[in-house]
Design a protein around this motif. Structure first.
Motif, PDB file in Angstrom:
ATOM      1  N   LYS A 134     -13.359  47.073   5.845  1.00 30.83           N
ATOM      2  CA  LYS A 134     -11.920  46.946   6.067  1.00 30.83           C
ATOM      3  C   LYS A 134     -11.592  46.365   7.433  1.00 30.83           C
ATOM      4  CE  LYS A 134     -10.270  50.786   3.110  1.00 30.83           C
ATOM      5  NZ  LYS A 134     -11.435  51.560   2.667  1.00 30.83           N
ATOM      6  N   VAL A 135     -12.370  46.752   8.459  1.00 37.70           N
ATOM      7  CA  VAL A 135     -12.044  46.282   9.809  1.00 37.70           C
ATOM      8  C   VAL A 135     -12.889  45.090  10.240  1.00 37.70           C
ATOM      9  CG1 VAL A 135     -11.034  48.426  10.632  1.00 37.70           C
ATOM     10  CG2 VAL A 135     -13.510  48.129  10.782  1.00 37.70           C
ATOM     11  N   ILE A 136     -14.196  45.137   9.933  1.00 39.62           N
ATOM     12  CA  ILE A 136     -15.063  44.046  10.377  1.00 39.62           C
ATOM     13  C   ILE A 136     -14.733  42.753   9.640  1.00 39.62           C
ATOM     14  CG2 ILE A 136     -17.457  43.233  10.455  1.00 39.62           C
ATOM     15  CD1 ILE A 136     -18.353  46.090  10.921  1.00 39.62           C
ATOM     16  N   PHE A 137     -14.478  42.851   8.343  1.00 39.05           N
ATOM     17  CA  PHE A 137     -14.174  41.637   7.575  1.00 39.05           C
ATOM     18  C   PHE A 137     -12.685  41.477   7.292  1.00 39.05           C
ATOM     19  CE2 PHE A 137     -13.330  39.627   3.459  1.00 39.05           C
ATOM     20  CZ  PHE A 137     -13.665  38.330   3.798  1.00 39.05           C
ATOM     21  N   THR A 138     -12.106  42.375   6.494  1.00 38.67           N
ATOM     22  CA  THR A 138     -10.777  42.124   5.930  1.00 38.67           C
ATOM     23  C   THR A 138      -9.690  42.037   7.001  1.00 38.67           C
ATOM     24  OG1 THR A 138     -11.478  43.293   3.943  1.00 38.67           O
ATOM     25  CG2 THR A 138      -9.137  42.860   4.183  1.00 38.67           C
TER      26      THR A 138
END
Length: 342
Positions: A67-71
């Motif tokens: 959720k945080v690293i990619f999206t």
């Protein structure tokens, strides 16, 4: 005290959990804004069907760190490029969202609301029980009449954001460009095992643990990313040094949208998983498989604790919350002591 000595001491809570067989294995990494880093690991990448040792190069199912690293990062980058507006409704990217009811509440949801978990959408839904055709499940998510409720931390928010990324970029999530040491397609032989899954009838290794992400083809906006500790630390460093996002986007991920949530991330609060010694500006996030990442901007450092705590079963009390908190407390105390010596 050196950074390597520091990491050895900070790893003590995780080492104790491994010795007690609370978790199979763990790796702890710390990185500073100026690029210094240290890593410590121990335990098993797999216990069943046979034991395999964990190493610095072991790939972990990062679960909700997706959720945080990619999206979150990709959405903010698209906003920086002018391809989306965070305060515009999702329908600007997904015009067919609830297309049979132009007055549906879902059609009014904005990117920012989804990033900050400030919607009426439920926490989770067992979508995989409706089938395993990725395109049909995406259509189901878009057309379902979701039950209304108070804002909660919701996987559905990020499933919608993942679909938006696919629509705006014209690329499936599985094909999105990623930095080295992060991937949606890991080599199973190099991965930490997760659960003995009753639904799939096997030990999960090298395929996403989250059932919904698996049914959606292996990658979704809420889960599916794999990475090594150095891949996670590379990402954290890119946030600290400003190379991944602009100053405006960094401000967004540090600005509260609610008591505990920023844009995409969780902000520090008393009792949170990062420990109470963090700076008020610190942000963090965890993943169900036993992963976590915390960034303390005031101190100019970040740390990540990756474990495979769901191996071989999620239905065991591994004490992951107190382990994360104890690790955070150790990291901050030792980092401050090291800074005083400098």
């Amino acid at each position: 005290m050196t950074l390597d000595t520091f990491i050895a001491q900070a790893f003590a809570p995780a080492s104790g959990a491994i010795d007690r067989s609370a978790i199979p294995g763990a790796v702890l990494g710390i990185v500073t804004k100026d690029g210094q880093r240290a890593v410590r690991c121990a335990g098993a990448a797999q216990l069943e069907p046979e034991r395999e040792e964990l190493s610095r190069d072991t790939w972990f199912d990062l679960a909700s760190l997706t959720k945080v690293i990619f999206t979150t990062t990709r959405i903010l980058q698209l906003a920086e490029e002018g391809r989306i507006d965070l305060d515009a409704p999702l329908t600007t990217a997904i015009p067919d969202l609830r297309q049979y009811d132009m007055d549906a509440a879902e059609r009014k949801l904005t990117f920012r609301q989804c990033l900050a978990h400030q919607t009426h959408l439920p926490a989770v839904e067992p979508l995989y029980t409706y089938g395993q055709d990725p395109q049909t499940l995406r259509a189901f998510i878009l057309q379902r009449v979701w039950k209304s409720g108070p804002p909660v931390y919701s996987d559905i928010n990020f499933m919608l954001l993942g679909i938006a990324i696919e629509r705006v970029t014209g690329q499936a999530l599985m094909d999105q460009p990623l930095p080295p040491r992060l991937t949606f397609r890991p080599d199973p032989r190099r991965c930490a095992a997760t659960e003995r899954c009753t639904w799939r009838g096997r030990i999960i290794r090298g395929e996403v643990h989250d059932e919904n992400a698996f049914a959606m083809g292996g990658a979704s906006g809420h889960a599916g990313l794999f990475g090594t500790i150095d891949g996670v630390l590379d990402f954290a460093h890119s946030i600290l040094d400003g190379s991944a996002l602009t100053c405006a986007s960094i401000k967004s991920i540090c600005t509260r949208q609610s008591e505990k949530r920023t844009v995409g991330w969780e902000g520090a609060y008393t009792g949170w998983h990062g420990g109470d010694a963090c700076s008020p500006s610190a942000i963090g996030h965890t993943g169900f498989t036993g992963t976590g990442l915390w960034i303390d901007f005031d101190r100019g450092m970040a740390w990540s604790l990756l474990t495979n705590r769901v191996h071989p079963s999620r239905h065991i009390d591994t004490g992951i919350l107190p382990l994360r908190r104890a690790t955070g407390e150790q990291v901050i105390a030792l980092f401050d002591a090291l800074a005083q010596q400098a």
